[in-house]
Scaffold this active site. Structure first.
Site, PDB file in Angstrom:
ATOM      1  N   ASP A 235       0.836  -1.196   0.000  1.00  0.00           N
ATOM      2  CA  ASP A 235       0.000   0.000   0.000  1.00  0.00           C
ATOM      3  C   ASP A 235       0.875   1.252   0.000  1.00  0.00           C
ATOM      4  O   ASP A 235       1.840   1.337   0.758  1.00  0.00           O
ATOM      5  CB  ASP A 235      -0.868  -0.036   1.268  1.00  0.00           C
ATOM      6  CG  ASP A 235      -1.919   1.048   1.296  1.00  0.00           C
ATOM      7  OD1 ASP A 235      -2.832   0.988   0.459  1.00  0.00           O
ATOM      8  OD2 ASP A 235      -1.833   1.949   2.157  1.00  0.00           O
ATOM      9  N   GLU A 284      14.478 -15.489   0.168  1.00  0.00           N
ATOM     10  CA  GLU A 284      14.908 -16.516   1.127  1.00  0.00           C
ATOM     11  C   GLU A 284      13.893 -17.643   1.203  1.00  0.00           C
ATOM     12  O   GLU A 284      14.187 -18.717   1.697  1.00  0.00           O
ATOM     13  CB  GLU A 284      15.010 -15.916   2.535  1.00  0.00           C
ATOM     14  CG  GLU A 284      16.222 -15.072   2.772  1.00  0.00           C
ATOM     15  CD  GLU A 284      16.079 -14.338   4.108  1.00  0.00           C
ATOM     16  OE1 GLU A 284      15.306 -14.780   4.986  1.00  0.00           O
ATOM     17  OE2 GLU A 284      16.730 -13.293   4.238  1.00  0.00           O
TER      18      GLU A 284
END
Ligand code: GLC
Ligand code: CA
Length: 571
Positions: A235, A284
């Site tokens: 956002d 990751e």
């Protein structure tokens, strides 16, 4: 306040993932699922209400996941469902690791993610890093502890100007109207410093220069990644970094400058370091987790900066959303969009509607140039015809597409909501002159003849915004199986898009020469023709019709493209 779950360390693994990944060798889509994904936006307040309190919730969304699988979308983006006082419908987050009781529990979120993955759907959650709720623990403590509290440096607290600090620290205006600053009261009751809020006063902006803020958001990312989400819609992704010294803008009516000028609070180059750090975290995790930027920038080229190879994966294409139903303008924005994303090797995205703008069936029902906050219904039939044609065009373009809940039903905006039921803060802050966002947030009609039309469990039960009577005829139940319905048009389009080797991911289209008001492009063995004009046009059929937004008629070896229509062809 944070809810805990015993098992939070499970990697995301949609059932379909191994298939998707093993098809990796087959063309561009294999380079990443998001490159051709159709992503469906669920606005949790308005999708499905499981307990009859009139407010949509996570168990409701969970119960409707099979509908989304059958519709044929790849992923679901959920607007915020976190603990929030709802000053801005959940975009004011008080606890980033908790589900608001109004929407359910963290266990419901966990169940939703699991079920979605079993159905082969990916889940993207909304992340709101530019500001928190004023009820967030940090902000409350900052207020309580008064000047000198180290927590004040996690937000923008500044002394006012004027003899007694009675004037705001600078001239910035809130996106929702009024000044972007509110003065605080010190613990001893005297007027104190001001704090910055680019949106409502209940949404104080974080100070991203403070390392505690960056640390906290890296931890929040990991929390949801551990929960198994496949990505984040970020956002106000362009807002976190402010120009040093928070300089005056020197202009009024700043909202009108948005999208054209570089603002000292938007699209500052410093934001990109944040996304580079986040990209490393996303990578990751197994399973291709993604970040999507809600970035309002002056140009598509600047939007491309957010999706450089070491930053986010996608950015919304608001320039496309803002384009009128006009062949020449559409061609221009399509070329510009593709040309801007190619150098950064990011997929172009396409979007026509979301929870912040008037639905495209209503935008296209009105005269062009009125912007994206419209309060007049216009010519509904015309709007729907154009909306259907526009949706087929969007789904034929190379890249990823966003579908906002209800557009597959051809829903219009509800333009006549009484002011008393409206809840959008921008409506009130701008004194009713702007901010008609409630009109696109009215709950979805699923079935039955009486409101809330299956949105809630009981006929005659509540819905937080009233649905018009005419929506009985637009429900999922009514449209299912009707070959002329907008729902079946979307289902067919998504089925074809999934199986057609030349649809989905891609970097360019081959324009075919046509007349005025017409657009025609080729992608391998696929052609899309669009007539944005108000008169039917005869063309030599380029091939066999795959799908059409209105009935096309063949006459003497030629095909008549009706006004405001799109046809998909196999060539
Ligand atoms: C984004 C959201 C919008 C919200 C604003 C402030 O633009 O899409 O709904 O009001 O940010 O968080
Ligand atoms: Ca509910």
């Amino acid at each position: 306040m944070t809810q805990n779950l015993a098992d939070t360390s499970r990697p995301a693994a949609p059932a379909a993932e191994s298939d998707a990944d093993s098809s990796a060798a087959n063309g561009a889509a294999g380079r990443g699922w998001w490159r051709d994904a159709v992503i469906y936006q669920v606005y949790p307040r308005s999708f499905a209400d499981s307990n009859g309190d009139g407010m949509g919730d996570l168990p409701g969304v969970r119960s409707r996941l099979p509908y989304l699988r059958d519709l044929g979308v790849d992923a679901v983006w959920l607007s915020p469902f976190y603990a929030s006082p709802q000053a801005d419908a959940g975009y004011d987050v008080a606890d980033y690791r908790a589900v608001d009781p109004m929407f359910g529990t963290l266990l419901d979120a966990d169940g939703l993610i699991r079920d979605a993955h079993e159905l082969g759907l990916r889940i993207i959650v909304d992340l709101v890093p530019n500001h928190s709720s004023d009820q967030h623990e940090w902000f409350q403590r900052a207020l309580r502890e008064g000047p000198g509290s180290p927590l004040r440096d996690r937000y923008h607290f500044k002394p006012g100007k004027g003899a007694d600090g009675e004037l705001p620290p600078n001239d910035w205006e809130s996106i929702f109207g009024g000044p972007a600053w509110t003065r605080t009261v010190d613990p001893d009751g005297t007027p104190g410093d001001w704090y910055l809020h680019l949106f409502a006063p209940e949404q104080p902006d974080f100070n991203w220069e403070n390392p505690a803020v960056a640390d906290e958001f890296r931890s929040i990312l990991r929390f949801w990644l551990d929960m198994g989400v496949d990505g984040f819609r970020i956002d106000v992704a362009h807002g976190m970094v402010k120009a040093p010294g928070l300089p005056d803008l020197g202009a009024h009516d700043q909202l009108k400058l948005l999208g054209n000028d570089v603002m000292p609070f938007f699209d500052q180059d410093g934001v990109h370091a944040i996304y580079r750090a986040w990209r490393r975290i996303l990578e990751e995790y197994p399973g291709q987790r993604i970040g999507v930027a809600e970035a309002w920038t002056p140009t598509v080229q600047r939007t491309a900066n957010y999706v450089r190879p070491d930053e986010l994966h996608q950015a919304f294409n608001f320039q496309y959303l803002g384009t009128s139903w006009d062949a020449a303008e559409l061609r221009e924005v399509i070329d510009l969009s593709l040309d801007s994303m190619r150098p950064v090797d990011a997929p172009t995205t396409w979007v026509l509607s979301n929870h912040d703008v008037t639905r495209h069936a209503t935008r296209f029902a009105n005269e062009p140039g009125l912007g994206t906050q419209i309060r007049t219904p216009g010519d509904r039939e015309l709007g729907l015809r154009r909306a259907r044609a526009a949706s087929l065009l969007m789904l034929a373009l190379p890249g990823s597409a966003y579908v906002y809940q209800g557009e597959e039903l051809g829903l219009p905006d509800v333009t006549d909501l009484p002011d008393e039921v409206r809840q959008d803060p921008s409506f009130f802050r701008a004194e009713g002159q702007d901010g008609f966002r409630d009109g696109c947030r009215v709950p979805i009609p699923w079935s039955g003849t009486e409101a809330p039309y299956g949105f809630g469990p009981t006929a005659g039960g509540p819905s937080w915004l009233p649905q018009p009577d005419s929506w009985a005829g637009l429900s999922v139940e009514v449209q299912t199986g009707d070959p002329t319905s907008t729902l079946e048009l979307y289902r067919s389009a998504l089925t074809i898009r999934r199986s057609h080797p030349d649809l989905g991911a891609g970097e360019s289209v081959e324009w075919l020469e046509t007349g005025e008001h017409l657009l025609s492009f080729r992608r391998g063995s696929f052609v899309c023709t669009v007539n944005t004009g108000s008169e039917p046009v005869r063309i030599a059929a380029p091939g066999r019709i795959l799908l059409s937004s209105t009935e096309a008629v063949a006459v003497e070896g030629e095909t008549v493209l009706p006004a405001d229509s799109t046809i998909w062809w196999a060539v």
